[in-house]
Write a protein that holds these residues in place. Structure first.
Motif, PDB file in Angstrom:
ATOM      1  N   PRO A  24     149.289  67.101   8.822  1.00  0.00           N
ATOM      2  CA  PRO A  24     149.070  65.841   8.111  1.00  0.00           C
ATOM      3  C   PRO A  24     147.571  65.586   7.952  1.00  0.00           C
ATOM      4  N   GLN A  25     147.210  64.657   7.097  1.00  0.00           N
ATOM      5  CA  GLN A  25     145.802  64.349   6.850  1.00  0.00           C
ATOM      6  C   GLN A  25     145.076  63.962   8.133  1.00  0.00           C
ATOM      7  N   SER A  26     145.791  63.322   9.044  1.00  0.00           N
ATOM      8  CA  SER A  26     145.210  62.977  10.339  1.00  0.00           C
ATOM      9  C   SER A  26     146.262  63.148  11.421  1.00  0.00           C
ATOM     10  N   LEU A  27     145.821  63.470  12.632  1.00  0.00           N
ATOM     11  CA  LEU A  27     146.729  63.634  13.763  1.00  0.00           C
ATOM     12  C   LEU A  27     145.981  63.315  15.046  1.00  0.00           C
ATOM     13  N   THR A  28     146.718  63.063  16.092  1.00  0.00           N
ATOM     14  CA  THR A  28     146.109  62.734  17.376  1.00  0.00           C
ATOM     15  C   THR A  28     145.851  64.003  18.166  1.00  0.00           C
ATOM     16  N   GLY A  29     144.603  64.177  18.606  1.00  0.00           N
ATOM     17  CA  GLY A  29     144.227  65.362  19.360  1.00  0.00           C
ATOM     18  C   GLY A  29     144.628  65.261  20.813  1.00  0.00           C
ATOM     19  N   THR A  30     144.408  66.326  21.555  1.00  0.00           N
ATOM     20  CA  THR A  30     144.782  66.356  22.973  1.00  0.00           C
ATOM     21  C   THR A  30     143.970  65.368  23.801  1.00  0.00           C
ATOM     22  N   SER A  31     142.803  64.975  23.287  1.00  0.00           N
ATOM     23  CA  SER A  31     141.966  64.008  24.006  1.00  0.00           C
ATOM     24  C   SER A  31     142.346  62.566  23.687  1.00  0.00           C
ATOM     25  N   GLY A  32     143.266  62.402  22.740  1.00  0.00           N
ATOM     26  CA  GLY A  32     143.658  61.057  22.323  1.00  0.00           C
ATOM     27  C   GLY A  32     142.932  60.571  21.091  1.00  0.00           C
TER      28      GLY A  32
END
Length: 239
Positions: free
Chosen positions: A222-230
């Motif tokens: 998707p255009q944006s997503l949540t990384g492992t760091s939040g």
């Protein structure tokens, strides 16, 4: 606990009628025989399949789950190297996106500048004819070692190699020699006739195909997503 041809039989299977546990065993063997591991030559993949396309923001796990629907994919190894200059920020953003995928592991090689000299006889330039080009080092060795280790560890029944690099021919040959039961499929990430030929690598694999680029649009992040760091990861604007 008993065994048949090296496969463990649990108490549940042994207590079943002969035909029933044999059918159950064959079913379990069938499932086990679909364990696969994917090995991606990152630079080869980038330049052969996604460069100059709008599909660089690729979810590799989704792509290979679509491509290999009959496989039980255990792991996807992505072999690459960190570049320099303006491209590094975009590349690291992509690495952050890949890190959100549970079966992806990134292995880094080296990225160096190699000095070459102009060999054009007609060139009349009087200055220094030496120039530098980027060169990725270590990926072929890293892929070869990982394939051999996975074969030794019985990590898979199928190996999916994404590369057109003939330097990987000895590794494929050795895996087939020591572990002939492992099926190796090579996907060449190039549609250009010359670049996509990869005759040597195709010839030593059990199966070989050209990597299908038609699936790329179906497996984008998707255009944006949540990384492992939040933190939120955004697709690079130039991609």
């Amino acid at each position: 606990m008993g065994s048949l041809n090296g496969y463990l039989l649990d108490k549940e299977m042994i207590s079943l009628p002969s035909m029933s546990w044999q059918a159950l065993l064959l079913e379990r063997i069938s499932v086990l025989a679909k364990r696969s591991v994917v090995y991606i030559d990152g630079f080869n993949f980038y330049y052969g399949a996604v460069k100059d396309t709008p599909y660089k923001w690729l979810n590799l796990q989704k792509y290979f789950e679509i491509l290999r629907q009959d496989d039980d994919i255990q792991k996807i190894w992505y072999f690459t190297a960190k570049v320099s200059g303006n491209q590094l920020e975009r590349q690291e953003t992509y690495f952050d996106a890949l890190a959100t995928l549970p079966i992806i592991e990134i292995v880094f090689g080296l990225y160096k500048l190699k000095e070459l000299r102009c060999r054009i006889k007609e060139c009349r330039y009087q200055g220094n004819k030496a120039y530098k080009v980027p060169e990725e080092k270590g990926t072929d060795v890293n892929i070869a070692l990982q394939m051999l280790d996975d074969a030794y560890q019985n990590a898979c029944d199928r190996m999916i190699l994404v590369s057109g690099d003939s330097d990987l021919v000895p590794a494929v040959k050795l895996v087939k020699k020591r572990h002939p039961e492992i099926q190796i499929t090579v996907y060449i990430p190039a549609s250009h006739p010359k670049r996509g030929a990869a005759t040597e690598l195709r010839n030593v694999a059990d199966k070989h195909k050209t990597l299908p680029t038609a699936l790329l649009p179906k497996a984008q992040f998707p255009q944006s997503l949540t990384g492992t760091s939040g933190k939120t990861i955004y697709k690079p604007s130039s991609w």
